[in-house]
Design a protein around this motif. Structure first.
Motif, PDB file in Angstrom:
ATOM      1  N   GLY A 155       0.788  -1.203   0.000  1.00 22.59           N
ATOM      2  CA  GLY A 155       0.000   0.000   0.000  1.00 22.59           C
ATOM      3  C   GLY A 155       0.826   1.261   0.000  1.00 22.59           C
ATOM      4  O   GLY A 155       2.057   1.232   0.123  1.00 22.59           O
ATOM      5  N   VAL A 318      -3.039  -4.768   5.053  1.00 20.79           N
ATOM      6  CA  VAL A 318      -3.005  -3.371   4.620  1.00 20.79           C
ATOM      7  C   VAL A 318      -4.442  -2.966   4.310  1.00 20.79           C
ATOM      8  O   VAL A 318      -5.071  -3.513   3.416  1.00 20.79           O
ATOM      9  CB  VAL A 318      -2.113  -3.182   3.379  1.00 20.79           C
ATOM     10  CG1 VAL A 318      -2.106  -1.710   2.956  1.00 20.79           C
ATOM     11  CG2 VAL A 318      -0.691  -3.656   3.660  1.00 20.79           C
ATOM     12  N   SER A 319      -4.936  -2.010   5.087  1.00 19.88           N
ATOM     13  CA  SER A 319      -6.327  -1.590   4.948  1.00 19.88           C
ATOM     14  C   SER A 319      -6.375  -0.090   4.662  1.00 19.88           C
ATOM     15  O   SER A 319      -5.458   0.652   4.986  1.00 19.88           O
ATOM     16  CB  SER A 319      -7.089  -1.915   6.232  1.00 19.88           C
ATOM     17  OG  SER A 319      -8.480  -1.713   6.060  1.00 19.88           O
ATOM     18  N   CYS A 320      -7.480   0.335   4.082  1.00 17.38           N
ATOM     19  CA  CYS A 320      -7.645   1.737   3.712  1.00 17.38           C
ATOM     20  C   CYS A 320      -7.886   2.603   4.949  1.00 17.38           C
ATOM     21  O   CYS A 320      -8.525   2.176   5.912  1.00 17.38           O
ATOM     22  CB  CYS A 320      -8.821   1.867   2.747  1.00 17.38           C
ATOM     23  SG  CYS A 320      -9.205   3.561   2.266  1.00 17.38           S
ATOM     24  N   TYR A 351      -2.652   1.316   7.990  1.00 17.64           N
ATOM     25  CA  TYR A 351      -3.764   1.909   7.258  1.00 17.64           C
ATOM     26  C   TYR A 351      -3.206   2.848   6.196  1.00 17.64           C
ATOM     27  O   TYR A 351      -2.486   3.787   6.492  1.00 17.64           O
ATOM     28  CB  TYR A 351      -4.716   2.613   8.231  1.00 17.64           C
ATOM     29  CG  TYR A 351      -5.540   1.581   8.963  1.00 17.64           C
ATOM     30  CD1 TYR A 351      -6.694   1.065   8.392  1.00 17.64           C
ATOM     31  CD2 TYR A 351      -5.099   1.050  10.173  1.00 17.64           C
ATOM     32  CE1 TYR A 351      -7.422   0.074   9.022  1.00 17.64           C
ATOM     33  CE2 TYR A 351      -5.820   0.054  10.810  1.00 17.64           C
ATOM     34  CZ  TYR A 351      -6.976  -0.431  10.227  1.00 17.64           C
ATOM     35  OH  TYR A 351      -7.690  -1.429  10.840  1.00 17.64           O
ATOM     36  N   ALA A 352      -3.566   2.544   4.946  1.00 18.66           N
ATOM     37  CA  ALA A 352      -2.874   3.101   3.790  1.00 18.66           C
ATOM     38  C   ALA A 352      -3.667   4.203   3.097  1.00 18.66           C
ATOM     39  O   ALA A 352      -4.884   4.332   3.243  1.00 18.66           O
ATOM     40  CB  ALA A 352      -2.569   1.983   2.792  1.00 18.66           C
ATOM     41  N   GLU A 355      -4.319   1.032  -1.574  1.00 14.96           N
ATOM     42  CA  GLU A 355      -3.859  -0.329  -1.380  1.00 14.96           C
ATOM     43  C   GLU A 355      -3.365  -0.918  -2.703  1.00 14.96           C
ATOM     44  O   GLU A 355      -3.899  -0.599  -3.773  1.00 14.96           O
ATOM     45  CB  GLU A 355      -4.984  -1.211  -0.807  1.00 14.96           C
ATOM     46  CG  GLU A 355      -5.564  -0.677   0.486  1.00 14.96           C
ATOM     47  CD  GLU A 355      -6.497   0.508   0.270  1.00 14.96           C
ATOM     48  OE1 GLU A 355      -6.140   1.618   0.751  1.00 14.96           O
ATOM     49  OE2 GLU A 355      -7.543   0.342  -0.382  1.00 14.96           O
ATOM     50  N   VAL A 367      -6.308  -5.646   2.197  1.00 13.10           N
ATOM     51  CA  VAL A 367      -5.491  -6.671   1.540  1.00 13.10           C
ATOM     52  C   VAL A 367      -4.826  -7.521   2.615  1.00 13.10           C
ATOM     53  O   VAL A 367      -3.992  -7.012   3.385  1.00 13.10           O
ATOM     54  CB  VAL A 367      -4.438  -6.043   0.612  1.00 13.10           C
ATOM     55  CG1 VAL A 367      -3.548  -7.128   0.002  1.00 13.10           C
ATOM     56  CG2 VAL A 367      -5.098  -5.216  -0.480  1.00 13.10           C
TER      57      VAL A 367
END
Length: 372
Positions: A155, A318-320, A351-352, A355, A367
């Motif tokens: 991300g 990896v999450s938004c 937290y990206a 992603e 992800v």
């Protein structure tokens, strides 16, 4: 290959957060040779010092990671405080290759790593990227082409301070990370968190990111039809709730990229979105809320669970930024849901600002990548 060791902690400053994380890390695998490290943006200015502390304390030389406005670990999320999450794994000798920040092209990377690429055939890459680099999306696609599977995960870093990436050294800009060969068992899945609410529509007229006509009708008329009469009465309510999905051509899973609605023009019937569109393309409107996000995450976890033979050795999530506490609630429910479905295994993530999955940049997704 053995299991992974991992730790996570918050503290008053970088020293306390790093030392508390190291204290929870547990015994480093005897042949541990790769660390993954995420820090909150409260520590952005001290990332080099954090990295040096972990190298010195663990004896592990190779590290990758980045900074996030939020970071996470098994069952827990950290925001708005100095915090660190780290994981160390033991991988077969020469089964991975770190690549430092790539700013413009892959020529130098390919030249320096050509022998390893030919011999080990990288299967998947874990990638962290700087969202300020306009070439990031192109670099992601080119890096994915260097893998046997065409797959990257990861991300875009997120921070209210400086953006930094770890890839054996502290860097800024570009794309950095690690390639894994086929010797490393990996399973990965994507959770969209949205549900389509209408059919695929053909873009019959567009200009840059503005949809003028869909199916030969004013784009705004079609949007109102798909979202229904109640929402159409007050379009100010659809921000953050209604999105646009761009179907991925050739996807056998119905995959799509989620993009925001960024503007409407009631007088001319126009709809603007957060991506470029062109005549002949297809779009659909989607709904995103806590229930749909939870349902889709459960679907993804059920699917990935069926592929596992035992508990994962470790994982990366990896999450938004729009997910986490903003969608699932303040009590780390997104991470607790993963733990409840897959068990208590080492997991770290962040937290990206976007992603990375396969060869594309996504938004509003989670992800999950597991080492088996």
């Amino acid at each position: 290959m053995t299991g992974f060791s991992f730790g996570h902690a918050a503290g008053a400053d970088w020293r306390e957060a790093a030392d508390q994380c190291l204290a929870t890390l547990g015994p480093v695998p005897e042949a541990g040779n790769l660390g993954i490290l995420y820090v909150t943006d409260a520590l952005a200015g001290h990332m080099g010092e954090v990295l040096d502390r972990f190298r010195a304390s663990t004896g592990v030389t190779h590290w990758v990671g980045t900074v996030g406005i939020g970071i996470c670990a098994t069952g827990v999320e950290y925001y708005e405080q100095p915090a660190v999450a780290a994981m160390i794994g033991e991988f077969p000798d020469d089964s991975f290759r770190i690549f430092p920040s790539i700013l413009k092209d892959l020529d130098d990377f390919t030249r320096r790593n050509n022998d390893w690429i030919k011999t080990h055939q990288p299967f998947l890459g874990l990638v962290h990227a700087d969202p300020s680099n306009p070439l990031t999306e192109a670099l992601v696609k080119q890096l994915a082409e260097r893998t046997v599977s065409g797959f990257l995960v990861g991300g875009l870093a997120s921070s209210q301070e400086s953006i930094y990436l770890y890839a054996d050294e502290l860097t800024q800009g570009g794309v950095a990370g690690v390639f894994f060969s086929q010797e490393v068992g990996v399973v990965t899945r994507l959770s969209q968190g949205c549900v389509p609410i209408g059919p695929h529509r053909v873009i019959t007229e567009a200009q840059r990111n503005i949809m003028i006509q869909l199916d030969g009708r004013p784009a705004l008329d079609v949007l109102k039809e798909d979202i229904g009469e109640i929402l159409s009465r007050d379009l100010a309510r659809i921000g953050g709730y209604i999105f646009v999905g761009l179907p991925i051509i050739g996807s056998d899973t119905g995959d799509y990229l989620v993009r925001s609605l960024v503007g409407i023009d009631p007088q001319n019937g126009l709809v603007a979105i957060g991506d470029l569109v062109e005549q002949g393309g297809r779009v659909m409107f989607c709904r995103r809320d806590a229930n749909t996000a939870r349902e889709d995450l459960l679907r993804m976890l059920t699917a990935i669970k069926k592929t596992l033979d035992g508990s994962p050795r470790g994982g990366i999530y990896v999450s938004c930024l729009g997910r986490g506490r903003n969608l699932f609630g303040e009590d780390s429910d997104e991470l607790k849901l993963i733990a409840s479905e897959l068990g208590d295994f080492p997991l770290v993530g962040f937290y990206a600002n976007g992603e990375i999955f396969q060869d594309r940049l996504y938004g509003y997704t989670g992800v999950l990548t597991l080492f088996t």
